[in-house]
Design an enzyme around this catalytic site. Structure first.
Site, short mmCIF file in Angstrom:
data_model
loop_
_atom_site.label_atom_id
_atom_site.label_comp_id
_atom_site.label_asym_id
_atom_site.label_seq_id
_atom_site.Cartn_x
_atom_site.Cartn_y
_atom_site.Cartn_z
CE LYS A 51 -4.04 -2.18 0.51
NZ LYS A 51 -3.66 -3.60 0.47
C1 LIG Z 1 -4.29 -4.74 -0.09
C2 LIG Z 1 -3.47 -5.98 -0.13
C3 LIG Z 1 -3.69 -6.96 -1.14
C4 LIG Z 1 -4.81 -6.87 -2.15
O1 LIG Z 1 -4.57 -5.87 -3.12
P1 LIG Z 1 -5.77 -5.33 -4.04
O2 LIG Z 1 -5.20 -4.18 -4.79
O3 LIG Z 1 -6.84 -4.90 -3.06
O4 LIG Z 1 -6.21 -6.43 -4.92
C5 LIG Z 1 -2.86 -8.08 -1.15
N1 LIG Z 1 -1.89 -8.23 -0.22
C6 LIG Z 1 -1.65 -7.32 0.75
C7 LIG Z 1 -0.59 -7.57 1.75
C8 LIG Z 1 -2.43 -6.15 0.82
O5 LIG Z 1 -2.20 -5.26 1.81
#
Ligand SMILES: *Cc1c(COP(=O)(O)O)cnc(C)c1O
Length: 495
Positions: free
Chosen positions: A113
């Site tokens: 993120k």
């Molecule tokens: C948010 C997240 C995901 C999923 O990603 P999306 O863009 O929502 O598909 C996968 N792994 C981790 C560790 C995340 O924080």
């Protein structure tokens, strides 16, 4: 270039407006009218660039109303200095001759993120200026794990912004909670909610649409916005690392110019893999987009059958950031693939709202088949994969990344495809010490932050600095509210 709503193509905005608002007024997602193509020589040009320079190169073609100089200053602030603990920002790790892992967790909160939430605040602050917005924006977040901390860290002390994060009292891991309640910054607030993630999320949605609250806050000089991946300002920075990974593979001689790769993405809200699709559209030669899910496998079924059906059991898994039954960003992909225009998208979304279910046209299904493969992996298998990668390659991965490795193996067994593949690694294993340790056969887990050292001692892998620091940080936020009282917390913070 304009940004148009997926639900009404006459609803058009400039990039700055699209980023400032986050969501179209009709509830649709704002999406670029055209996807720009990378120039023929783009990869040769970018091969020897830094990540920051590649980010400017890619983002520039989507943001007419931002200058390259502006984007350069944001990229330096977002990815430079001490923010990331790896100077390549998003390095590609070789696992074997056809398997590479793109590590997206070297940022300040140790989850992918950060790649977008370090950039979004700069884009948003500039967008507010460009649109002559005078109010201060208050970012409201309900989080089940990684987004809350990454958004707090991205928006801390950003001018003309406040950020308030609600998390479910008993619904986040100990490390995740500690990361949030120790958050520094003068414009931040963190509060737990009695209930589960759905309660927090429903509460936040109610705050967004509470007319008298919005009026009251407008009088005080504030308005609400969102930092989740419905905002184009979050999807765009994610396209960059797919382009960057391909540049690295070219630079290191793993692929010849023009040769194809596959990508395999652990998926929840469909933001990350959608960015991969856009990178493909821009010209990154990606053959297959492999969508990996955990036991909440609504996307696996959808990509296989063309029927999206959220009416199913919800599982709490050891890859919690993928525990989701409504993948918002899928709407952008449907808008790309549909031949019936915005009316077709409205039809799907209405059906999803009313019946929790829709079936796409055969034209859309054909395009899904052309680009995507989908599979899923349960918790028991996730732990086996963590152990296997450690044993065979001395490579430590988190449960989300393990899901992707497993689905890649399924794909290869089924298709025999030997195309070099980039697995997307979305979190540091140290964010999920308990499940990683037990995958490695440890049964007695140490309490609190000692578990970080336990995993480090067992594997010889260093604890990421931002997590190591948690031990000495003091708790700043310890308030809990009933879900009916979230509004009081907002009013208290936005005085
Ligand atoms: C948010 C997240 C995901 C999923 O990603 P999306 O863009 O929502 O598909 C996968 N792994 C981790 C560790 C995340 O924080």
């Amino acid at each position: 270039m304009y940004y148009v709503s997926t639900r009404n193509k006459n609803n058009k905005l400039q990039a700055a407006d699209a980023i400032a608002r986050g969501l179209a007024s009709d509830g649709g997602l704002l999406t670029p009218e055209v996807i720009p193509n990378l120039a023929k020589k783009a990869f040769v040009t970018m091969k020897d660039m830094s990540y920051q320079q590649r980010a400017v190169y890619v983002m520039n073609s989507f943001l007419d109303d931002f200058t390259a100089a502006e984007l350069t200053s944001y990229a330096v602030a977002a990815y430079g200095g001490e923010k990331f603990d790896h100077k390549q920002v998003a390095p590609v790790h070789k696992v074997d001759d056809t398997t590479y892992c793109l590590e997206l967790w070297h940022g300040p909160t140790c989850a992918f993120k950060d790649m977008a939430l370090q950039m979004l605040p700069h884009l948003l602050a500039a967008a507010l200026q460009k649109t002559a917005e005078e109010k201060t924006v208050c970012i409201l977040v309900a989080t089940s794990g990684d987004t809350g901390k990454a958004a707090l860290e991205g928006f801390r002390d950003v001018d003309k912004t406040r950020i308030l994060v609600f998390y479910p009292k008993d619904g986040v891991s100990d490390i995740q909670k500690l990361q949030m309640v120790t958050q520094e910054g003068g414009n931040v607030g963190v509060c737990s909610v009695c209930g589960n993630f759905d309660d927090a999320q429903t509460g936040v949605k109610a705050l967004f649409s509470d007319v008298s609250l919005n009026d009251e806050l407008a009088g005080r000089g504030f308005f609400f916005s969102s930092a989740n991946s419905i905002n184009w300002g979050r999807v765009l920075p994610q396209i960059v690392y797919y382009v960057s990974a391909y540049c690295d593979l070219l630079r290191d001689g793993v692929v010849e110019e023009g040769a194809s790769i596959n990508v395999c993405v652990p998926t929840g809200n469909f933001g990350n893999i959608l960015a991969a699709y856009y990178a493909k559209r821009m010209g990154v030669p990606i053959r297959r987009l492999i969508c990996a899910s955990n036991s909440n496998n609504v996307l696996t079924d959808f990509l296989k059958t063309g029927v999206y059906d959220r009416n199913r059991t919800f599982y709490n898994t050891m890859s919690p950031s993928m525990d989701i039954l409504i993948s918002s960003n899928l709407e952008r992909l449907l808008a790309e693939f549909s031949e019936g225009g915005d009316e077709e998208i409205r039809g799907y979304m209405n059906a999803l709202g009313k019946e929790g279910k829709y079936e796409v046209s055969s034209a859309v299904k054909r395009k899904l088949d052309q680009h995507f493969y989908a599979g899923f992996c349960d918790d028991a298998q996730t732990q086996k994969v963590i152990a296997k990668l450690w044993k065979e390659h001395h490579y430590l991965i988190d449960p989300h990344t393990a899901v992707a490795f497993d689905v890649l193996e399924q794909y290869r067994a089924k298709t025999g495809d030997t195309t070099p593949t980039v697995v997307i690694s979305t979190a540091s294993p140290f964010k999920f010490c308990d499940n990683v340790l037990s995958a490695l056969g440890v049964t007695e887990l140490r309490p609190g932050t000692e578990i970080l050292d336990q995993l480090s001692e067992l594997t010889g892998v260093a604890v990421p600095a931002p997590l190591a620091l948690l031990k000495d940080q003091k708790v700043r936020f310890s308030q809990t509210v009933e879900k009916e009282h979230m509004v009081d917390k907002v009013l208290e913070m936005l005085k």
